[in-house]
Design a protein around this motif. Structure first.
Motif, short mmCIF file in Angstrom:
data_model
loop_
_atom_site.label_atom_id
_atom_site.label_comp_id
_atom_site.label_asym_id
_atom_site.label_seq_id
_atom_site.Cartn_x
_atom_site.Cartn_y
_atom_site.Cartn_z
N UNK A 58 0.84 -1.19 0.00
CA UNK A 58 0.00 0.00 0.00
C UNK A 58 0.88 1.26 0.00
N UNK A 59 0.29 2.41 -0.36
CA UNK A 59 1.05 3.65 -0.32
C UNK A 59 1.19 4.19 1.10
N UNK A 60 0.54 3.57 2.06
CA UNK A 60 0.58 4.02 3.45
C UNK A 60 2.01 4.36 3.86
N UNK A 61 2.19 5.52 4.49
CA UNK A 61 3.52 6.01 4.83
C UNK A 61 4.25 5.14 5.84
N UNK A 62 3.53 4.21 6.47
CA UNK A 62 4.13 3.33 7.47
C UNK A 62 4.51 1.96 6.93
N UNK A 111 -1.84 -4.36 5.04
CA UNK A 111 -1.45 -3.93 6.38
C UNK A 111 -2.67 -3.64 7.23
N UNK A 112 -2.48 -3.62 8.52
CA UNK A 112 -3.59 -3.37 9.46
C UNK A 112 -4.00 -1.90 9.37
N UNK A 113 -5.25 -1.65 9.72
CA UNK A 113 -5.81 -0.29 9.76
C UNK A 113 -5.64 0.44 8.43
N UNK A 114 -5.86 -0.26 7.34
CA UNK A 114 -5.68 0.30 6.01
C UNK A 114 -6.80 1.27 5.65
N UNK A 194 0.62 -11.57 2.50
CA UNK A 194 0.81 -11.38 3.93
C UNK A 194 0.28 -10.03 4.38
N UNK A 195 0.29 -9.83 5.68
CA UNK A 195 -0.18 -8.58 6.26
C UNK A 195 0.86 -8.03 7.23
N UNK A 196 1.11 -6.73 7.10
CA UNK A 196 2.03 -6.05 7.99
C UNK A 196 1.26 -5.41 9.13
N UNK A 197 1.61 -5.77 10.35
CA UNK A 197 1.01 -5.17 11.54
C UNK A 197 1.73 -3.85 11.80
N UNK A 203 5.37 -8.91 9.79
CA UNK A 203 4.65 -9.32 8.58
C UNK A 203 4.26 -10.78 8.75
N UNK A 204 2.97 -11.02 8.74
CA UNK A 204 2.46 -12.39 8.89
C UNK A 204 2.07 -12.90 7.51
N UNK A 205 2.78 -13.93 7.05
CA UNK A 205 2.52 -14.50 5.73
C UNK A 205 1.40 -15.54 5.81
#
Length: 216
Positions: A58-62, A111-114, A194-197, A203-205
């Motif tokens: 994602x483009x999210x800055x985090x 990622x979380x809270x997207x 996967x998702x990045x917390x 990162x949970x694959x």
């Protein structure tokens, strides 16, 4: 840390590529990043690049892939777009990264809270964002377990939709790119979601998205 060259890239298997990313994420989580001379890496990659992974995030800055996986200049192709969705331009970029430039694994990382996923959950319509969020809408409809408060105010609903969105994207890459599908099936490259917390950094694959075959 050595800068990747063609010979080093060629020696990396899809399984090794995933391990490199997992190890890098552990370093990130423990604030133990490798000391790199980035200016030297810039000089050493000036005549060519040999990344070992293509990471769609994602483009999210985090959620900078290079930071989260503790990678340097020339190590990964980073494709970033709100909601980590795909279109033909992104697929073309992935095909270049793998077929032409030799990357060994594709990672789809949500990622979380997207914010984009939240927007899709709320059916937001705003300018060109409307068309982008429409690509996430199928994941909203696929989520069946939450029957009440199916909006961004329900954090569990948002995270479930985000997970489904990642998995749908992994499948869509194979469905919409015969080139990448063939490379995955032949074992030339692997693919995983996967998702990045964003709070813990992990990162949970998703094992049910991982495809790493033995080369033919």
């Amino acid at each position: 840390m050595k800068t990747l060259n063609k010979e080093m890239q060629a020696a990396i298997t899809p399984s090794m590529a995933l391990s490199l990313l997992k190890e890098g994420n552990k370093r990130f989580m423990n604030n133990l990043k490798i000391n790199r001379n980035l200016l030297q890496q810039a000089n050493e990659t000036s005549d060519g690049q040999h990344p070992f992974a293509v990471i769609l995030s994602c483009i999210d800055s985090r959620t900078s892939a290079e930071l989260i996986f503790d990678q340097g200049l020339g190590d990964v192709f980073s494709v970033r777009i709100a909601g980590n969705i795909i279109n033909e331009d992104i697929l073309g970029s992935m095909e270049f990264g793998c077929k032409v430039a030799g990357a060994k694994i594709i990672v789809v990382m949500g990622h979380t809270k997207c914010g984009a996923v939240k927007g899709a959950c709320d059916h937001v319509e705003m300018g060109n964002l409307t068309a982008l969020l429409s690509k996430i809408q199928p994941a909203v409809y696929d989520e069946k377990t939450e029957v009440e408060n199916r909006n961004s105010g329900n954090s569990e609903f948002v995270e479930k939709v985000a997970s489904i969105n990642v998995k749908r994207t992994v499948h869509a890459i194979m469905e919409r790119s015969p080139i990448l599908k063939e490379m995955i099936e032949s074992g030339e490259i692997g693919i995983v979601g996967g998702t990045h917390d964003i709070t813990a950094g992990e990162v949970r694959f998703y094992d049910d998205t991982l495809i790493i075959n033995t080369p033919n």
